[in-house]
Design a protein around this motif. Sequence first.
Motif, mmCIF file in Angstrom:
data_model
loop_
_atom_site.group_PDB
_atom_site.id
_atom_site.type_symbol
_atom_site.label_atom_id
_atom_site.label_comp_id
_atom_site.label_asym_id
_atom_site.label_seq_id
_atom_site.Cartn_x
_atom_site.Cartn_y
_atom_site.Cartn_z
ATOM 1 N N ILE A 40 -29.989 35.000 133.492
ATOM 2 C CA ILE A 40 -29.085 36.150 133.398
ATOM 3 C C ILE A 40 -29.265 36.727 132.003
ATOM 4 O O ILE A 40 -28.827 36.141 131.004
ATOM 5 N N THR A 41 -29.932 37.861 131.939
ATOM 6 C CA THR A 41 -30.313 38.431 130.655
ATOM 7 C C THR A 41 -30.748 39.873 130.862
ATOM 8 O O THR A 41 -30.547 40.446 131.938
ATOM 9 N N VAL A 71 -28.476 29.928 132.789
ATOM 10 C CA VAL A 71 -27.326 29.755 131.899
ATOM 11 C C VAL A 71 -26.337 28.820 132.587
ATOM 12 O O VAL A 71 -26.423 28.584 133.802
ATOM 13 N N ASP A 72 -25.396 28.265 131.827
ATOM 14 C CA ASP A 72 -24.481 27.300 132.421
ATOM 15 C C ASP A 72 -23.370 28.004 133.200
ATOM 16 O O ASP A 72 -23.384 29.235 133.371
ATOM 17 N N THR A 73 -22.404 27.242 133.679
ATOM 18 C CA THR A 73 -21.354 27.806 134.534
ATOM 19 C C THR A 73 -20.460 28.781 133.780
ATOM 20 O O THR A 73 -19.775 29.595 134.403
ATOM 21 N N GLU A 74 -20.457 28.696 132.441
ATOM 22 C CA GLU A 74 -19.700 29.639 131.623
ATOM 23 C C GLU A 74 -20.572 30.779 131.110
ATOM 24 O O GLU A 74 -20.180 31.512 130.203
ATOM 25 N N MET A 75 -21.757 30.914 131.699
ATOM 26 C CA MET A 75 -22.702 31.986 131.359
ATOM 27 C C MET A 75 -23.277 31.844 129.945
ATOM 28 O O MET A 75 -23.695 32.824 129.339
ATOM 29 N N ARG A 76 -23.320 30.630 129.434
ATOM 30 C CA ARG A 76 -23.832 30.397 128.092
ATOM 31 C C ARG A 76 -25.271 29.885 128.129
ATOM 32 O O ARG A 76 -25.630 29.102 129.010
ATOM 33 N N ILE A 85 -38.183 34.196 124.516
ATOM 34 C CA ILE A 85 -37.430 35.373 124.081
ATOM 35 C C ILE A 85 -35.982 35.205 124.520
ATOM 36 O O ILE A 85 -35.702 34.833 125.665
ATOM 37 N N LEU A 86 -35.070 35.442 123.567
ATOM 38 C CA LEU A 86 -33.638 35.352 123.836
ATOM 39 C C LEU A 86 -32.942 36.576 123.261
ATOM 40 O O LEU A 86 -33.166 36.917 122.097
ATOM 41 N N PRO A 87 -32.074 37.220 124.024
ATOM 42 C CA PRO A 87 -31.178 38.200 123.409
ATOM 43 C C PRO A 87 -30.015 37.452 122.763
ATOM 44 O O PRO A 87 -29.462 36.535 123.362
ATOM 45 N N ASN A 88 -29.680 37.833 121.565
ATOM 46 C CA ASN A 88 -28.537 37.212 120.900
ATOM 47 C C ASN A 88 -27.769 38.267 120.119
ATOM 48 O O ASN A 88 -28.266 38.760 119.100
ATOM 49 N N PRO A 89 -26.560 38.639 120.593
ATOM 50 C CA PRO A 89 -25.865 38.172 121.791
ATOM 51 C C PRO A 89 -26.624 38.542 123.080
ATOM 52 O O PRO A 89 -27.386 39.505 123.104
ATOM 53 N N ASN A 90 -26.339 37.749 124.105
ATOM 54 C CA ASN A 90 -27.014 37.977 125.378
ATOM 55 C C ASN A 90 -26.451 39.219 126.064
ATOM 56 O O ASN A 90 -25.322 39.633 125.807
ATOM 57 N N ALA A 91 -27.250 39.800 126.914
ATOM 58 C CA ALA A 91 -26.817 40.917 127.746
ATOM 59 C C ALA A 91 -27.255 40.608 129.180
ATOM 60 O O ALA A 91 -28.387 40.147 129.376
ATOM 61 N N PRO A 92 -26.375 40.776 130.158
ATOM 62 C CA PRO A 92 -25.121 41.530 130.092
ATOM 63 C C PRO A 92 -23.870 40.691 129.812
ATOM 64 O O PRO A 92 -22.765 41.203 129.922
ATOM 65 N N THR A 93 -24.026 39.414 129.458
ATOM 66 C CA THR A 93 -22.835 38.579 129.312
ATOM 67 C C THR A 93 -22.047 38.896 128.043
ATOM 68 O O THR A 93 -20.834 38.733 128.008
#
Length: 352
Positions: free
Chosen positions: A109-110, A130-135, A149-157
Amino acid sequence: MSRFWSPIVHSLTPYVAGEQPTTGGITKLNTNESPYGPSPLALEAISKATSDTLRLYPDPTAQELRIAIAESFGLDKDEVFVGNGSDEVLAHTFQALLNHEEPLLFPDITYSFYPTYCRLYGIEFRQIPVDTEMRVRIDDYRQPCGAIILPNPNAPTGIGLPLADIETLLRDHPDQVVVIDEAYVDFGGESAVPLVRTYPNLVVIQTLSKSRGLAGLRVGFAVGQRPLIDALERVKDSFNSFPLDRLAQAGAVAAWKDRDWFERHRAMIIASRERLAVELGELGFHVLPSSTNFLFARHPSRPGAELAAELRSRNILVRRFSGERIGDFLRISIGTDEECDRLVTELGDILQ
């Protein structure tokens, strides 16, 4: 479809951008644009650059902009790469640094452009849940890979990782490039730019579209040690030697230097976000913690598609993504306080 298409075109699923309405009267909370205009200094610089010099090509290296960005981070200008929005910078990064024999890793989820780039450039990839808390869980990335590659902060979370987690990732993968996509970092995230000097495998990508209110100008950049930036320049100069026009360069330099405007409007957006998160919670929404200029929220008893459609019928646009895990979430861009108030009022009416 056409018989004239190259074979790769048949296999592509293009990225779908958020709706851009052509009529007035719309409360537009669907594309994470700034609710405020850009710095007046940027508008003034663009106006001054609108002259007879437009008959000339722009500086192909965007040197003044690279110097401004580099100085603010304590880097050298040759450690900065600029392009037409962070999407173009990302595209060159995928080509230049992320195409290897082992798969590229990124969250399931990104930013949905990532798999699009992979298919376009023939990059094998693996999506890490991502985990159950979307992390994002850094431990899940301790596996063989070609790059990360990681968005930080992530999107769309909207959820951010602490800088210590990014440093752990870099230490765990000294032989792979790690790209941190910081499109939303200015709204509460921890930037990885201070790690660039220490880690030769790090690229950090940012944009002026969000926190500088310049989505319509299309300016993004990457920072990293010189060998990585050199790779981006080689790809860019094999594709388009003049990516940023004269107006974009002038406006971007002025916007970047106007720290007062940036700090004031960033604080306004963060304050509106926190207030809206509380009000959505009072309406029964589960709202994920956000370090961005948007909120990701779902209601336990109303489908996301239904809520988005109801809001659309009332001339309020929010973004909803398909997908088993996030189909009931709404991604709500932070607007002005008046726009956020209207959203809350209409949602309250819909839920009743």
